[in-house]
Structure formats: structure tokens, C-alpha cells
Design a protein around this motif. Structure first.
Motif, PDB file in Angstrom:
ATOM      1  N   LYS A  46      15.636   0.021   4.025  1.00 27.64           N
ATOM      2  CA  LYS A  46      14.822  -0.162   2.815  1.00 27.64           C
ATOM      3  C   LYS A  46      13.579   0.716   2.869  1.00 27.64           C
ATOM      4  N   LEU A  47      12.953   0.759   4.050  1.00 25.04           N
ATOM      5  CA  LEU A  47      11.773   1.621   4.189  1.00 25.04           C
ATOM      6  C   LEU A  47      12.146   3.088   4.006  1.00 25.04           C
ATOM      7  N   LYS A  48      13.350   3.427   4.375  1.00 26.29           N
ATOM      8  CA  LYS A  48      13.792   4.820   4.271  1.00 26.29           C
ATOM      9  C   LYS A  48      13.899   5.269   2.823  1.00 26.29           C
ATOM     10  N   THR A  49      14.131   4.330   1.908  1.00 29.00           N
ATOM     11  CA  THR A  49      14.254   4.690   0.496  1.00 29.00           C
ATOM     12  C   THR A  49      12.899   4.963  -0.142  1.00 29.00           C
ATOM     13  N   THR A  57      18.479   4.905  12.972  1.00 23.56           N
ATOM     14  CA  THR A  57      18.568   5.078  11.518  1.00 23.56           C
ATOM     15  C   THR A  57      18.065   6.434  11.046  1.00 23.56           C
ATOM     16  N   GLY A  58      17.733   7.314  11.975  1.00 19.56           N
ATOM     17  CA  GLY A  58      17.302   8.651  11.591  1.00 19.56           C
ATOM     18  C   GLY A  58      15.889   8.736  11.062  1.00 19.56           C
ATOM     19  N   MET A  59      15.044   7.781  11.441  1.00 19.74           N
ATOM     20  CA  MET A  59      13.657   7.787  10.966  1.00 19.74           C
ATOM     21  C   MET A  59      12.684   8.282  12.036  1.00 19.74           C
ATOM     22  N   MET A  60      13.227   8.845  13.110  1.00 16.99           N
ATOM     23  CA  MET A  60      12.389   9.484  14.119  1.00 16.99           C
ATOM     24  C   MET A  60      12.657  10.987  14.072  1.00 16.99           C
ATOM     25  N   GLU A  61      12.719  11.483  12.839  1.00 17.06           N
ATOM     26  CA  GLU A  61      12.999  12.887  12.611  1.00 17.06           C
ATOM     27  C   GLU A  61      11.795  13.569  11.984  1.00 17.06           C
ATOM     28  N   GLY A 108       3.454  13.394   4.939  1.00 12.70           N
ATOM     29  CA  GLY A 108       3.294  11.943   4.816  1.00 12.70           C
ATOM     30  C   GLY A 108       4.047  11.301   3.682  1.00 12.70           C
ATOM     31  N   TRP A 109       4.777  12.085   2.913  1.00 14.90           N
ATOM     32  CA  TRP A 109       5.544  11.514   1.801  1.00 14.90           C
ATOM     33  C   TRP A 109       6.728  12.421   1.490  1.00 14.90           C
ATOM     34  N   GLU A 110       7.681  11.847   0.766  1.00 12.36           N
ATOM     35  CA  GLU A 110       8.852  12.610   0.350  1.00 12.36           C
ATOM     36  C   GLU A 110       8.882  12.656  -1.158  1.00 12.36           C
ATOM     37  N   ASN A 111       9.145  13.806  -1.722  1.00 10.27           N
ATOM     38  CA  ASN A 111       9.143  13.980  -3.180  1.00 10.27           C
ATOM     39  C   ASN A 111      10.186  13.073  -3.819  1.00 10.27           C
ATOM     40  N   PRO A 112       9.770  12.089  -4.616  1.00  7.45           N
ATOM     41  CA  PRO A 112      10.734  11.144  -5.187  1.00  7.45           C
ATOM     42  C   PRO A 112      11.544  11.731  -6.331  1.00  7.45           C
ATOM     43  N   THR A 113      11.164  12.912  -6.844  1.00 12.59           N
ATOM     44  CA  THR A 113      11.879  13.472  -7.989  1.00 12.59           C
ATOM     45  C   THR A 113      13.073  14.309  -7.572  1.00 12.59           C
ATOM     46  N   SER A 114      13.260  14.505  -6.297  1.00 13.42           N
ATOM     47  CA  SER A 114      14.385  15.307  -5.819  1.00 13.42           C
ATOM     48  C   SER A 114      15.686  14.554  -6.040  1.00 13.42           C
ATOM     49  N   ALA A 148      20.126   1.978   2.950  1.00 11.06           N
ATOM     50  CA  ALA A 148      19.356   2.426   1.793  1.00 11.06           C
ATOM     51  C   ALA A 148      20.254   3.209   0.841  1.00 11.06           C
ATOM     52  N   VAL A 149      20.087   2.975  -0.459  1.00  9.28           N
ATOM     53  CA  VAL A 149      20.827   3.703  -1.486  1.00  9.28           C
ATOM     54  C   VAL A 149      19.829   4.182  -2.538  1.00  9.28           C
ATOM     55  N   LYS A 150      19.476   5.454  -2.483  1.00  7.74           N
ATOM     56  CA  LYS A 150      18.613   6.024  -3.511  1.00  7.74           C
ATOM     57  C   LYS A 150      19.479   6.362  -4.720  1.00  7.74           C
TER      58      LYS A 150
END
Length: 806
Positions: free
Chosen positions: A213-216, A241-245, A438-444, A494-496
Motif C-alpha cells: 500500500k505504501l508503494k502505491t 517488496t522492492g522498496m530498498m531500491e 523523495g517522491w514519484e510522479n503520480p501522473t506517469s 499494490a495496484v496503481k
């Protein structure tokens, strides 16, 4: 020579006598120690406390008259056992102070008992929820966890991160920091976008689901406040979960940072690139020598255990013993080391403890003390150990690397003197030196689930898709979307996703029917379809459906009629067959009476027309007279049986005794009058009920009746119901489509004769919503044709496609 030897012997004798006198004047003070003896931190702390007692009284303070005598108790990592150990030490041993316990949850119980018994509790519990102002007998021999928020906030500000997610352990240790972290982030203009609470007993699957959920989310900066046991499991799942990348930022708080040495190698491997803050203790010559002796002492005390590292909690516990010993010496000898207890019989262990006579004097000296200790400047103000410098470390390889310092005077800097306002190079998760944004572009649109949704002008209770004219963002609402969001939120990954309306290129109207939407899905335009899509066998040839989430079935909506408004209501009490049978008996009875009477009774003679009229008139007049009498006598219901008999006698007197001559005719009339009596009574009761009670009935009871009459039927635009109606034998001229509930109402109100329809055929969910709005005008009738209900649609099974999106 003899004189020198003689003087030496005299000196030795005098010193021995002085030592004997001195030992006889020393007072031993009982001090309790509560630790988790089987844990690494418990073993380390016990060793430090024991060494502190020996070191304090060995040389410099051998002249002190009050000597600490320790009484150890094992809390076994349990709050109740820690409380029980406290009561035992106070009631049975009568200790003057207690060192420990180590955790905030255990300290919460022990501190309350210390307040009641006026015994100082010296604990390294860091939770800010343990208030020093409310608990005057509590001394925190560690830094308040809120003090680390300034360096953490300064670190986040240094890298210009505007959003963070807070992950903390559920318990006294974790919850206490939440409000203070929000305030600290607010002061630097950073938002806490989300908070995740993890219970220490949470399963690995639950932690993994939370991480997905945090990954989304778009935020990629996480602050973790948890104890080592939970944190080790947590970061393993973070790595899995691939969040140490690359792109992620993980910051851990002081306790975990200082206890990294207690983690296994594989635990540290899963935390590569993590940043941490901890209190800085300068490495002095005295500290280095003590650490060597401590390792030797630890090996002797625990030969089977691997020697870990000495951390700040062990050093602070060492200095806490010094602070306590100094305070005890300052307390006057006139103060008794006993407990005042009520002479009356105690009803509980707490009542039996009493209150310490020394506690009030001792706690004042400990709560405000200062000296040069092993940790440096050991300064306690109002019961709180004062922080000074924090160190920022980067976890790399087998351990940690210092990248900078923070102090109240200099802020964040590369060195202790604060001359360089920067940090050393950081190795971030993913083994990169590029500072994460520090963030990921949500519009991608990359790796997003493309979800097609029907575009409809009506029936918005189920699905409604609109495009904001200013932001151009698609806004989708309705029951179907709520169900989909709930399902996605419950998934362990997570499902975006993004919603794409099924509209024409100009975006003004639907691009086709529901079947057309499904065919577009099978062509690859969408990854899934969400909406009020009915599960049908022929659609399953192209796509896959989930299990249904709404009731299935198709039925009719027809207008309802009030029988009281009908001009032919007087015909309703009796069925058609009964009316025909009654009329036949009218003629039959009149004919029988005429046959029996026309030869002997001249009133039944005359022209053929008069005789036929007499036949009908006789039977009808009997019914009318009986009916009138029945209505008249029915008003006296108490005498119902009596009046009915009276009616029979009156009728016989009028028609039999005065007009009929033949006894056979009289017998026939008697039978007929009785039948008329029963018939008129039933008719009157039924008609009265119809006129007084509202009776609503459907205008049609089935689809076959409408088809026989050649009338029109309506259906929802784009629905599969059209094909269903054609299969029942309706032609295109009889079928009309509508797109709103208002259109349904207007068409049913007009009816087939005025360009509307006689009925609407639709699915049960729509019918239920429609009838909830127009319940006084329409009803559902006819058989219900079963369908599989609503379901979500995917061209490839969900579990396969989800893994490809991840």
C-alpha cells in the motif's frame, strides 16, 4: 633500623584500626534493579551497573558512608512481571530507589507505584508519554525521544524533502512520538502524508500488505520508529517488496540506530543505505579503557554468549549509578531508610508497601544533578537527561558510517565544530549516490492498470464518469467504483490504476454498448473494466469475470392501478365464471317457476312477451328484494342470524304466500332465496372491502400479455436486455431504449398508446433503485429471469496481470 620498623608497624596498626572503624560506620542502602535479564541489552546493562558499583567505591569514593547494595529482578520482557518485581522490592526488600525497567511499557506501570511509595525510579524509558511533570519520582536516564526530532527534521530539510510517511510500532514506545513528529515536520514545511502502525505481533504477510500500500503512494521518504525486534522483520519485507531500491529514503530513530549491533548480519544487509540518528558520545581514553574491562567482565558473566558492543544505554546506566550514589551520600544521616506503613490491616500489596521516608529528599538531588561521567556531561534537569550532540550515520556494509553531526548551536554539519554546513557523501538504497527527490510522479502512466468504465448519462448511482474541465482529471464515482476501491485496498499487493471512460473521441457520448466496451477490452485497449457489467456466457468467451458482487436477475416494471377508481368495480367482487353461472340460474329458476305456475296462476299467463318478461322479472326481483333486506338487516350485526331468518320469511311471505300457488314453485323459490341470501351477503362484504381498503394491482402480470397485445417494452440503453427481448419474440418496433430513470417514468406514464411503453424490462439492481424513487406509481411483476449479476472484467486473469504490473 629498629626504630623505623617499629614506627612502620605502628602506622600499619593505626591504618587497620581506622579501616575497621570506617567499615563499622558505613551504611548499606538497598537499591533494586529491574532488567530483562535474558536479552542482550539486559545483560549489557547488568554488567555496566555491577561495574559502576565497584568503580565508584573502589578508590575515589572509598570514604563515602553510604554504600549501594544491589537487588536484581528479572522482568522477563513482561509488563506484569515488571510490576510484580517492583512490588516485591518495595514491600519485602524496602529498596530506596529502583534502576529500570528498560522499556517504556514496563516503566509506565512501575512509575505509578514509585509515585505512590515515594521511591525514585531511574529508567532509560524514552517515550514522551511518560510525563516527568506528572511523575515527580521518575528520572529519565536517557534522552527523551522527542529530542531526536530536531536532527531528523533538520536532515529532511537539508535534502529538501516536502513529504514523509511515518511508520511506528504500536505500543507505549511508538505512539508517544506521533504528535511531536507532526509538529516537527510542520515547523519545516514538510507534510506527514500517511502513518502506518505496526503491532509487534503482526504477521509477515500483514507487513508485506502494508508495504504494498505504501508503494502505491507518491511519497518515497519514510521515518521508522520501532524497536530492533520488529524493525528487523520489517526491513526484510521492505527489501523483499522492492522498496530498498533507488529513489527510496529510509530514516530510523535513535534506539534502533544505537542497537544496530544487536541485529543479525542478514538483518543489516536488508538495511543498506538507511540513514539513522543517535546520541553522540565522544570516544575518550577513559571510555576506551572501560570498554576493554567491560568486555572482559561480560565474558566472565556470560561465557556462552557472544560479546556484542557497548552502546549508549549501557554507558548511561553506568553514569546513573554514579548519580544515585552521589545523591545518597548527600542525604543526611538523620533520614531513616525505612517505610512508613499504616498500622491498620492492609487490604492489598500496595497498601502494605507504605511510603519511603528518604524518597522525597533523595529524588530532589537526583532530578537535578550534573557531573563529568563516562558519557561526558551527564546533566539531569527536572528529571530529564539533557541531550547535546546527535550523530547522523549511514548503514553501509557490515555496519555504519558517520556522515555528519547535529547540535543545538551549529545545526547540521559535517564535523563537530560546525564549520562545514554539509554532510559527507551518502550511499542511498540501490547503491547510488544520487540524492533521491523523495517522491514519484503520480501522473506517469507507466505500470498503471488501465481501467475502462462505461460513460452514462443516467443511472449514476452505479457508475458515473466525468472529466473535470479545468484539471482534465477523470472523476469516477458510484457503487461499482466503491466496491472496486475496497477490493483493491484489501489486496496484499499494490495496484496503481487510472480510469478511462468509454466515450467517443469528442468525449461527449458513449462509444457503444456494454458489449462493445468488453470487445475493446479484449482488443487490448484496457486492462480491466469496472462498472455495472453483467456476467453473461457469451461475454465469457472473450474476457474473464470476477465473482459477482451484486444480485443478478431481470424482471418487469409496470404501472400500478387503484381498483377503487374503476367504473366497473361493482363487477369485481365476483369472478367472471360466477357471474355467468348466477345469470344462468336466474333464467333457470324463472323458467322452472313459470313451468310450474303458468297453468294454475293467471299472473304467469299472457302474451309470449309478457311471459318471458315475467321469467326474468321474477328472478331479478327476488335478488333485488333479498339484497335490499340484506343490506337493511346487515346494519344490526349483533342479530345477524336472526335477521337472515327474518329475511327468508319475509321473502317467502311476499313471493310465495301471496303470489305463488304451486307448492313445488314455493319449494324452488325457497331454495333460490337461500342461494340469493348467500350470494348477496358475500357480494356485499367483498364490495365493502374494495371500497374502503386501497387495492393496488399491476397493470400487467407478465411479458406474454404485453406481447399478445402488440404493445411496446422499454429497456436500458446499451444493455443486453434488448437481445433478450428479441429472443422472446418482440420486434424492433416494439422496443425502445432509455438512459435515465426520469425517461423510464415518462415512458411508463404515457403508455404504448401515447408513444411510451407498457413496461420496462431491466436488471434487479436498477429496478430496486427505480422503485425506491417511484414506489407509489410502479411495481415489479412477472417472473424473474436469472442472470449471474455484476462482475469486474479482465482480458487476462487478475492474479497474472497484477504480478506483471508490479
Amino acid at each position: 633500623m629498629k626504630i623505623i620498623l617499629h614506627r612502620t608497624l605502628i602506622f600499619v596498626l593505626l591504618m587497620n584500626m581506622l579501616s575497621i572503624v570506617n567499615s563499622q560506620t558505613k551504611t548499606y542502602v538497598k537499591i533494586g534493579v529491574i532488567l530483562d535479564m535474558n536479552t542482550s541489552i539486559g545483560k549489557m546493562t547488568k554488567t555496566c551497573i555491577s561495574m559502576a558499583i565497584r568503580d565508584f567505591y573502589r578508590s575515589k569514593h572509598d570514604n563515602y558512608t553510604k554504600v549501594i547494595r544491589l537487588h536484581f529482578r528479572d522482568s522477563k520482557q513482561d509488563n506484569v512481571r515488571a510490576t510484580s518485581a517492583t512490588i516485591d522490592l518495595l514491600k519485602n526488600v524496602q529498596v530506596m530507589s529502583i534502576l529500570g525497567p528498560m522499556t517504556s511499557a514496563q516503566a509506565d506501570f512501575v512509575i505509578d507505584i514509585g509515585n505512590k511509595s515515594k521511591v525514585p525510579i531511574i529508567s532509560p524509558a524514552t517515550s514522551p508519554s511518560l510525563s516527568l511533570n506528572e511523575n515527580v519520582y521518575f528520572i529519565r536516564a536517557a534522552h527523551n525521544s522527542t529530542s531526536q526530532l530536531k536532527p531528523i527534521a533538520e536532515l529532511i530539510k537539508h535534502f529538501s524533502w516536502s513529504e514523509v510517511v511515518f511508520v511506528y510500532e504500536d505500543g507505549e514506545y511508538g505512539r508517544g512520538l506521533v504528535p511531536y513528529l507532526s509538529d516537527a515536520m510542520m515547523n519545516i514545511g514538510t507534510k506527514v502524508m500517511h502513518q502506518t502502525v505496526i503491532h509487534p505481533s503482526a504477521s509477515d504477510d500483514w507487513i508485506r500488505a502494508e508495504l504494498y500500500k505504501l508503494k502505491t503512494m507518491q511519497t518515497r521518504v519514510f521515518v521508522v520508529h520501532a524497536l530492533p525486534d520488529l524493525a528487523s522483520r520489517f526491513f526484510k519485507k521492505v527489501d523483499e517488496t522492492g522498496m530498498m531500491e533507488e529513489g527510496y529514503v529510509w530514516i530510523i530513530t535513535e534506539v534502533l540506530t544505537s542497537r544496530l549491533h544487536s541485529l543479525d548480519r542478514e538483518d543489516v544487509d536488508s538495511m543498506q543505505g538507511v540513514l539513522g540518528v543517535k546520541s553522540y558520545i565522544r570516544r575518550t581514553k577513559e571510555l576506551n579503557e572501560f570498554e576493554k574491562r567491560w568486555k572482559q567482565e561480560f565474558r566472565r558473566g556470560y561465557p556462552e554468549d557472544e560479546v556484542t558492543e557497548l552502546d549508549m544505554f549501557g554507558i548511561w546506566s553506568y553514569d546513573s549509578v554514579f548519580a544515585l550514589a552521589k545523591a545518597l551520600e548527600k542525604v543526611g544521616n538523620e533520614v531513616n531508610m525505612t517505610f512508613q506503613r499504616d498500622s491498620r490491616e492492609s487490604t492489598s500489596d500496595l497498601d502494605a508497601i507504605g511510603t519511603s521516608e528518604m524518597g522525597s529528599s533523595l529524588v530532589k538531588l537526583i532530578r537535578n544533578s550534573r557531573f563529568k561521567g563516562l558519557s561526558g556531561d551527564f546533566h539531569v534537569v527536572n528529571g530529564q537527561l539533557q541531550p547535546s550532540v546527535y550523530e547522523v550515520v549511514n548503514i553501509i556494509g557490515k555496519g555504519e558510517k558517520s556522515i555528519g553531526f547535529w547540535s543545538p548551536e551549529n545545526g547540521m554539519s559535517k564535523t563537530l565544530n560546525g564549520r562545514t554546513k554539509d554532510l559527507k557523501a551518502v550511499t542511498w538504497p540501490g547503491d547510488t549516490h544520487v540524492i533521491p527527490k523523495g517522491w514519484e510522479n503520480p501522473t506517469s502512466n507507466e505500470n498503471k492498470l488501465r481501467v475502462g468504465v462505461p460513460a452514462k448519462g443516467g443511472f449514476v448511482q452505479f457508475i458515473d464518469a466525468n472529466t473535470d474541465p479545468q484539471t482534465k482529471q477523470v472523476v469516477v464515482t458510484g457503487f461499482c467504483v466503491d466496491v472496486f476501491d475496497a477490493v483493491v485496498g484489501a489486496l496484499p499487493y499494490a495496484v496503481k490504476h487510472e480510469f478511462i471512460p468509454f466515450v467517443t473521441p469528442d468525449g461527449k457520448k458513449p462509444a457503444g454498448s456494454y458489449s462493445d466496451l468488453i470487445y475493446n477490452l479484449s482488443d487490448g485497449k484496457y486492462d480491466a473494466v469496472v462498472g455495472d457489467i453483467t456476467i453473461l456466457a457469451k461475454r465469457s468467451d472473450y474476457v474473464d469475470f470476477t465473482l459477482p458482487y451484486a444480485e443478478g436477475g431481470v424482471s418487469l416494471i409496470v404501472p400500478i392501478e387503484d381498483e377503487r377508481k374503476s367504473a366497473w368495480i361493482f363487477m369485481r367482487p365476483l369472478e367472471k365464471e360466477l357471474w355467468i353461472t348466477t345469470g344462468a340460474f336466474f333464467i333457470y329458476t324463472g323458467l322452472v317457476v313459470w313451468i310450474l305456475e303458468h297453468r294454475v296462476n293467471k299472473e304467469f299467463r299472457g302474451s309470449p312477451g309478457q311471459q318471458v318478461g315475467m321469467i326474468f322479472w321474477f328472478s331479478f326481483s327476488t335478488l333485488v328484494y333479498a339484497h335490499s333486506k340484506c343490506v337493511f338487516t346487515h346494519t344490526a350485526s349483533v342479530y345477524l342470524l336472526f335477521t337472515h331468518l327474518q329475511l327468508l320469511l319475509i321473502s317467502l311471505r311476499i313471493y310465495v304466500g301471496e303470489k305463488l300457488i304451486s307448492n313445488l314453485s314455493r319449494f324452488v323459490v325457497i331454495v333460490w332465496v337461500f342461494v340469493v341470501l348467500v350470494l348477496t351477503s358475500s357480494y356485499t362484504a367483498s364490495l365493502t372491502s374494495m371500497l374502503t381498503v386501497q387495492k393496488l394491482r399491476p397493470s400487467y402480470t407478465g411479458i406474454d400479455e404485453i406481447k399478445r397485445n402488440g404493445e411496446s417494452v422499454g429497456y436500458q440503453e446499451g444493455s443486453f436486455v434488448k437481445d433478450m427481448l428479441k429472443g422472446m419474440g418482440f420486434n424492433d418496433s416494439q422496443l425502445k431504449s432509455y438512459s435515465t430513470f426520469e425517461d423510464y417514468d415518462k415512458a411508463l406514464k404515457n403508455g404504448s398508446r401515447k408513444g411510451g411503453v407498457s413496461a420496462i424490462m431491466d436488471e434487479l439492481p436498477y429496478i430496486q433503485v427505480f422503485l425506491a424513487k417511484y414506489c407509489n406509481k410502479y411495481t415489479m411483476t412477472g417472473p424473474t429471469y436469472k442472470t449471474a449479476g455484476f462482475g469486474f472484467v479482465s482480458f487476462i486473469p487478475f492474479h497474472i496481470r497484477f504480478h506483471s504490473w508490479l
